[in-house]
Design a protein around this motif. Sequence first.
Motif, short mmCIF file in Angstrom:
data_model
loop_
_atom_site.label_atom_id
_atom_site.label_comp_id
_atom_site.label_asym_id
_atom_site.label_seq_id
_atom_site.Cartn_x
_atom_site.Cartn_y
_atom_site.Cartn_z
N VAL A 250 0.99 -1.24 0.03
CA VAL A 250 -0.09 0.10 -0.10
C VAL A 250 1.01 1.30 -0.11
O VAL A 250 0.44 2.33 -0.87
CB VAL A 250 -0.87 0.00 1.32
N ARG A 251 1.81 1.22 1.07
CA ARG A 251 2.80 2.46 1.11
C ARG A 251 3.69 2.63 -0.45
O ARG A 251 3.45 3.73 -0.87
CB ARG A 251 3.87 2.18 1.86
N PHE A 254 0.83 3.95 -3.20
CA PHE A 254 0.27 5.19 -2.90
C PHE A 254 1.24 6.24 -2.69
O PHE A 254 0.94 7.61 -3.02
CB PHE A 254 -0.57 5.34 -2.03
N GLU A 255 2.60 5.90 -2.47
CA GLU A 255 3.60 7.10 -2.25
C GLU A 255 4.62 6.98 -3.49
O GLU A 255 5.27 7.97 -3.76
CB GLU A 255 4.35 6.61 -1.05
N ARG A 262 -0.86 3.10 -12.67
CA ARG A 262 -1.72 2.69 -11.60
C ARG A 262 -2.74 1.88 -12.11
O ARG A 262 -3.31 0.67 -11.72
CB ARG A 262 -1.77 3.70 -10.56
N VAL A 308 -8.15 -2.94 -3.27
CA VAL A 308 -7.85 -1.30 -3.18
C VAL A 308 -7.14 -0.82 -4.45
O VAL A 308 -7.10 0.45 -4.80
CB VAL A 308 -7.21 -1.07 -1.78
N GLY A 312 -8.43 2.31 -5.99
CA GLY A 312 -7.87 3.95 -5.60
C GLY A 312 -7.88 4.44 -4.14
O GLY A 312 -8.47 3.59 -3.18
N THR A 313 -7.43 5.49 -3.74
CA THR A 313 -7.40 6.08 -2.51
C THR A 313 -8.88 6.52 -2.07
O THR A 313 -9.81 6.10 -2.85
CB THR A 313 -6.62 7.58 -2.57
N GLY A 314 -8.80 7.12 -0.99
CA GLY A 314 -10.23 7.34 -0.44
C GLY A 314 -10.89 6.46 0.32
O GLY A 314 -10.26 5.61 1.20
N LEU A 317 -9.34 2.86 0.18
CA LEU A 317 -7.99 2.56 0.92
C LEU A 317 -8.78 2.42 2.35
O LEU A 317 -8.09 1.46 3.25
CB LEU A 317 -7.08 3.74 0.82
#
Lengths: 469, 315, 100, 139
Positions: A250-251, A254-255, A262, A308, A312-314, A317
């Motif tokens: 995950v890190r 998204f980082e 993606r 996830v 995506g984020t939000g 996640l």
Amino acid sequence: MTEPAWVAGVVVIPLVGALIAVLAGRRAAPIAVVTAVGAAVAAAALVRQIARDGVVEHAVGGWAAPLGIALRADGLSALFVAAVAVVGTAAIVYALAHPGTPHRFHAAWLLGWAGLAALAVSADAFNLYVALELLTLAGATLVALASEAAALRAALRYILLALAGSLAYLFGVVLLYAAHATLELSALGAAVTPGPVTAVAIAAMVAGLALKSALFPLHGWLPPAYAGAPAASAVVLAGLLGKASFLVLVRLWFEVVPPSLRPDAGLLLGVLGAAGALWGAVLALRQTRLRRLLAYSSVGQLGYLFLVFPLGTGPALAGAVYLVLAHAAAKAALFMAAGSIERACGSDELGALRGLAPRMPLTFLTIGLAGLTLMGLPPSGGFVAKWLLLGASLETGQWWWAIVLVVGGFLAAAYVFRVLRLAFLPAAGAAAIARAPRGAELPALALALVSLGLGLAAAPPLALLGAGP
Amino acid sequence: MSAGLAIDAALALVLPVLAWAVVATPDLRKAIVLFMALGLVAALAWARLAAPDIALVEAAIGTGVTGALLMSCVPWAESLTPASRRARADLALAGALAVVACLGWAIRALPEAGPGLTPAVLGALEVSGVEHPVTAVLLNYRSYDTLLEIVVLVAAAIGIDAVLPDDDARRRLAPPARSLVGVLSHLLVPGAVLVAGFLVWKGAHAPGGAFQAGAVLAAGGILLLFARRLRPVPFAARALRGALLAGPLLFLGVAVAPLVRGGRLLELPVAWAGVLILAIETVLVVTIAIVLLMFFPARVLASSRAPAATVEDPP
Amino acid sequence: MTALELVAGALLCAGAAFFLAGTVGLLRFPDVYTRLHALTKADNLGLGLIVAGLALDAGSVAEALQLGIIWSLVMVSSSLSCQLVARAARRAGVAPWRRR
Amino acid sequence: MAELRAAVALFLVLTVLVGMIRVARGPSFADRMLVALLMGTTGVAVLVLLAASPGAGALRDVALVLSLLASVTVVAFARLAASGREPAAGPAPGHPDAPAPAPAAATVTVTATVTATAAATDATAAAGADAAAAPEPPP
């Protein structure tokens, strides 16, 4: 800095405890208890600190990022550290009460605890590799403690595949470092550009981490390891260690991974995750042993987490992280219950469960409550997680993931009810059953209640997650 | 083509071929010799790549420890059914080729070797307490990694102890005999201790350090074990665990001390950095050597007692 | 090129020749004992010559001393190793080769 | 001088590679072990040659370590190959009463099979006792 550096404290305390526990040999249990208390206090302090101040950084050795190692704790770190503290403490209590826990368990688990904490607060790609290595060794040791031929074989397979995964991850780290001269995650994220180096590096890292998180079809090592490990080991393996690589993924995703890469890669991971979710649940249905059933259920639940990446984020996640938390508590509770049943009946054959419920009411209450999270039924934490994932999939127009979530929930219901139904059937014969010690049943029930409580009080953890990057 | 380039070419050609031969050889004993050859060629390759630190490790571990470990495992490994130890060499080859192709593609796209972090590493060398940049990275700038790596070794020690419990095997070993191996250990073990000390001391300003020294010390210990001049100490013995953990505990103490005073984890005071690093490295040598020696518990040593007839290949 | 360098170079070449002899012996001799004989003796002498050549050319006494230590270590360990291998072969029943 | 050193080093590397043929040919384990001896000595020679280049002095330490440790594997080999008739103290290693996980249990089979082979040549009485328990006759 006036405030004690809890970012470092959450790593240091279990580390000290682990080393002293190794030194203490057979008398490690009291040290494990003291360490668990200390580490839980540190985790609570970190949670408080982050809830108040947001992201906390700590430059180890006073060396700033490209040269030194940066520790960074955000909401995700705090939640994971808290989950480790809760499940880890319960596991130690369980190990104390469960007869036949190998005396090396405490030292091995405290080493794993330190590795999990180090992983949660690391913001450095190579440091994450070291933490993963510590978890590999601690995990294989936890499996090997069973010292039966099957468990040793499972431990060997575990360590070989985990090392292969680590090596792939390391390949990627080396490439990224060669290209950008930094190992700090956010600096890497700012520096990467789409191209061969990034593509190969990310592919290697993602593949390695997917192998380590038992993503379908790379999940073959997981069931024998979880089913062969001693009861207390299986608790922390399935509850916590199994999620560590996903957290790193995950890190990374998204980082570091550039947004242009993606969608396609995320779709692939999502498809594999969905396949794993269904395949794991189907295989769980076909098992004849409780612990193997739970292990395949873990393959399935880990599969959901990978949704996830396309979503995506939000909220997605948040849903995945919430599933990590809820599943950590629920699966740990279930493996505790399975260990108690195995101890009581002498085997974990499903057939031996017949008529067991009236004799071990607390244990089957635990299975029922924790089962809610596996099925994703309200009011469990698993429900909140799946609700968030469902919402994200409908919101982004990717409704097909919703089907996977729903079908997976039905399959989970099928295998959970299969276990419960057997237990409530009238007993076939008057088999001699040893009573499970209360001390082993209560931590399991407590964790099952935690997984339920995560559903009832979802706001604070989700707010803490918002304190992320 | 200069001779140096020709050496590089020869090494680069031989390394993959040897690695392939190790995997593809069904005869375990032959594979072990090939593996030791691979280790030596790898050490030479690291030497040619101007990475003497790694060449040192490769020489110490590859020639001193791994070969002996593999030899000790032969009786056990040969007892497995041939089917269970057949290596899937074809799959390994295909996987390796795929990885090489991907890495090659990526490495071709890497930017021309820039300075990387070298200026930063050298710039801070003055306050790091040591003069050798590799040691500065390992024990100062990124000492947290090294601390965790040492803890990995402790975890490995517990794992070895779980797999090969050494609680009762003590009595099954023969008493020390006057033998050639004994003579050899008399001559070489003091040398190993000296060289280990030399490498630790040298690590402050040149290639060397705790890992290399620990491997050398362990190799000396292996000689003593094989000569039956050293008994494998069970992990249950508190003295062993104390010796094993002295290093990690000291390291951890140095790491935590600044936190108490409101500093950073592992912050070394400039004036003391050199002394602290040397102290940590010295105790870590013992830790590393003990963990390596734990791979040779009495049970393994006893099982290396296979009869002579197997020296000759079956016709 | 000075005379010293000339001597050093000659020593290096002579050492290389002995190594070649050792390898040829390893490949061409008929049994393990004779191969051992060729290998350990020729190679140790070859190493000695190379070490001598390098020591003549060495930058410092310490360097030359270290070279000497390395050579003596190799002498010790390879002579004993040679014995160990020969004994192992003997016990295994490998018969020495005889001219027919 | 530097070219000469590099040329000699190259030559030595090549002799080692040619010597590797002996690994393939064998025929015995001892013959193959000879290659390990060869590689130890030649490796030391190559390293000291490389170390004479400016800035590469650390390679002499590598040569030192190699020269010190080359015999460790030979010792392990000798124990593996030749300690069959050494008197054992107490019960024989890998005796069935060993409370053992996989490796030691495996030793039972190994000692049994290989001692049987030894008995076929000129085994000692001690080995003969084990050979009686061998699951199958030697080839």
